[in-house]
Design an enzyme around this catalytic site. Sequence first.
Site, PDB file in Angstrom:
ATOM      1  N   ARG A  83       0.836  -1.204   0.000  1.00 21.27           N
ATOM      2  CA  ARG A  83       0.000   0.000   0.000  1.00 21.27           C
ATOM      3  C   ARG A  83       0.863   1.243   0.000  1.00 21.27           C
ATOM      4  O   ARG A  83       1.803   1.360   0.780  1.00 21.27           O
ATOM      5  CB  ARG A  83      -0.919   0.001   1.235  1.00 21.27           C
ATOM      6  CG  ARG A  83      -1.877  -1.181   1.192  1.00 21.27           C
ATOM      7  CD  ARG A  83      -2.888  -1.166   2.302  1.00 21.27           C
ATOM      8  NE  ARG A  83      -3.738  -2.358   2.188  1.00 21.27           N
ATOM      9  CZ  ARG A  83      -4.735  -2.649   3.004  1.00 21.27           C
ATOM     10  NH1 ARG A  83      -5.029  -1.840   4.002  1.00 21.27           N
ATOM     11  NH2 ARG A  83      -5.448  -3.742   2.823  1.00 21.27           N
TER      12      ARG A  83
ATOM     13  N   GLU B 270      -7.506  -0.885  14.783  1.00 20.82           N
ATOM     14  CA  GLU B 270      -8.114  -1.789  13.800  1.00 20.82           C
ATOM     15  C   GLU B 270      -7.183  -2.944  13.444  1.00 20.82           C
ATOM     16  O   GLU B 270      -6.013  -2.752  13.158  1.00 20.82           O
ATOM     17  CB  GLU B 270      -8.442  -1.008  12.520  1.00 20.82           C
ATOM     18  CG  GLU B 270      -9.026  -1.900  11.437  1.00 20.82           C
ATOM     19  CD  GLU B 270      -9.126  -1.196  10.076  1.00 20.82           C
ATOM     20  OE1 GLU B 270      -9.175   0.042  10.050  1.00 20.82           O
ATOM     21  OE2 GLU B 270      -9.140  -1.907   9.058  1.00 20.82           O
TER      22      GLU B 270
ATOM     23  N   ARG C 250       0.146  -6.483  12.100  1.00 20.60           N
ATOM     24  CA  ARG C 250      -0.551  -5.890  13.241  1.00 20.60           C
ATOM     25  C   ARG C 250      -0.770  -6.926  14.345  1.00 20.60           C
ATOM     26  O   ARG C 250      -0.735  -6.579  15.535  1.00 20.60           O
ATOM     27  CB  ARG C 250      -1.880  -5.273  12.804  1.00 20.60           C
ATOM     28  CG  ARG C 250      -1.662  -4.009  12.016  1.00 20.60           C
ATOM     29  CD  ARG C 250      -2.932  -3.202  11.814  1.00 20.60           C
ATOM     30  NE  ARG C 250      -2.611  -2.004  11.026  1.00 20.60           N
ATOM     31  CZ  ARG C 250      -3.473  -1.068  10.681  1.00 20.60           C
ATOM     32  NH1 ARG C 250      -4.743  -1.177  11.061  1.00 20.60           N
ATOM     33  NH2 ARG C 250      -3.108  -0.021   9.978  1.00 20.60           N
TER      34      ARG C 250
ATOM     35  N   SER D 295     -11.199  -5.868   9.141  1.00 18.28           N
ATOM     36  CA  SER D 295     -12.341  -5.144   8.613  1.00 18.28           C
ATOM     37  C   SER D 295     -13.127  -6.146   7.779  1.00 18.28           C
ATOM     38  O   SER D 295     -12.594  -6.715   6.838  1.00 18.28           O
ATOM     39  CB  SER D 295     -11.824  -3.998   7.746  1.00 18.28           C
ATOM     40  OG  SER D 295     -12.866  -3.104   7.464  1.00 18.28           O
TER      41      SER D 295
ATOM     42  N   ARG E 118       1.612   0.463  10.251  1.00 22.05           N
ATOM     43  CA  ARG E 118       1.294   0.959   8.912  1.00 22.05           C
ATOM     44  C   ARG E 118       2.534   0.895   8.041  1.00 22.05           C
ATOM     45  O   ARG E 118       3.391   1.769   8.095  1.00 22.05           O
ATOM     46  CB  ARG E 118       0.775   2.397   9.009  1.00 22.05           C
ATOM     47  CG  ARG E 118       0.115   2.927   7.746  1.00 22.05           C
ATOM     48  CD  ARG E 118      -0.435   4.330   7.942  1.00 22.05           C
ATOM     49  NE  ARG E 118      -1.454   4.374   8.989  1.00 22.05           N
ATOM     50  CZ  ARG E 118      -2.741   4.104   8.806  1.00 22.05           C
ATOM     51  NH1 ARG E 118      -3.175   3.824   7.598  1.00 22.05           N
ATOM     52  NH2 ARG E 118      -3.601   4.146   9.810  1.00 22.05           N
TER      53      ARG E 118
END
Length: 422
Positions: free
Chosen positions: A261, A348, A390, A351, A276
């Site tokens: 990403r 988070e 994560r 999702s 991230r």
Amino acid sequence: MHDLKSLRLDAEPLRLSQRKRRADESVVDRLLALDEEHRACQTTIDNLRAKRNESSKAIGALKKAGEDASEQMESVRKIGEEIKTAEERMTACDNERGELLLTIPNILDGSVPDGADEESNILVRDSGTPPELGFEAKAHDDLGVALDILDFERAARLTGARFVVLKGYGAKLERALQNFFLDQNSSRGYTEVLPPTMVNRETMTANGNLPKFEEDLFGVNFKDYFLIPTAEVPLTNLYRSEILEKDQLPKYLTAYTPCFRAEAGAAGKDTRGIIRQHQFSKVELVKIVEPDTSFDELEKMVADAENLLQKLELPYRVMQLCSGDTGFNAAKTYDIEVWFPSQGKYREISSCSNCTDFQARRGMLRYRPEVGGNTAFPHTLNGSGLPIGRTLAAIIENYQQADGSLRVPKVLQPYLGTEVIA
RNA sequence: GGAGGGAUGGCUGAGUGGCUGAAAGCACCUCUUUGCUAAAGAGACGUACCGGUUUAAACCGGUACCGAGGGUUCGAAUCCCUCUCCCUCCGCCA
């Protein structure tokens, strides 16, 4: 992508959804106007073509009979020119309509609460109050560096910011989590898939990443390919352009892949640690199901993701996203958030979304509800189950001990061959 | 990277300018008959869009689609160009 036929009959659900998303509502009117013009063009063209086909047949008959057809040929040539002009107009309409259609987000499910941003998300349930460590929690990146299982400096040398090198038990934990997640998901009915990590533009478009979010993606040189930001992309596209039989549904798919990403809009956010990164690994869950079942399937998918956190004994909570926080593809989304002691908050980690028929339409993924019957669009769902990076960060933080060592979650001990990382 | 061969409906596979939305076979579906883990006969059998009509489904009319895009032509699955993918052989390579 939206169904133009139903929008013609009633565009109100889309208008309402756009309002709830705090998104532009006027695109709906523009879309309908373009659609009407497009249909008018098509009717004109169809009629002209019918005329041409008929005349051409007559010419063929005349020629066969050895008669002169030059007069008819001239008139058909003129029809051809008319068709060309009309086609240009239709193409222009079609292009703009298509572009618009690809950039309007999915219609929110009625159960999605109204709200502008994550502040309005709703707590659905949690795993209880996170336990106290009994000492001041250290951040996962500090601990990881101290234990020499995370190495940011050398990753920066190899590539740049937002990359990490895992070493020793860090690398082994990655592999343990990969196997643990895939084993768990398999045992819950998901078929393991290992897809390509690069996909073409059509695949990215069908999934909803293009044309709108190109700046979030890494492209590659020489080819019009993109590195996937999640295995959702190849998995939802696995049966693209196909017509599945009813008995082939539901499809439950799981895949471990690297994810890439660009994090274009995240400058300054989460610059520390491995929360991230530009590259991370993730095990993804995807379902392709019959429409009636999709919202039940969403609940089950959330339970599948929760199962992983429960077995890892990590504190978490489940949130339902409000309208303003629900993503482009999704009609309804639950986020699962895991506890980070050093930050004193939940972050988070998964999702899970029901994308209804939004992606299926984009990819012309269809199925036959009845043998020999008409085709319909199935619903697609996706969820993380789970991201490795994560999860690794959460394990480091929640399993840290006062002396800076880590306990290893019970379920990972067989994979890792140790109870403590020191 | 070099040389050659391919891409047609769910599958196999005909088809080199009009009679082909597409032969034939298989599969699937419906019906008939006989009947026991099946056979025979008849029929139906692509997708999408537009229009008519309808509560809707069905139905009717039209158009497009034979890997993708463009071109030639009155007319293209059929001729030309570009691209993609697959196969065979050689080279290289984890």
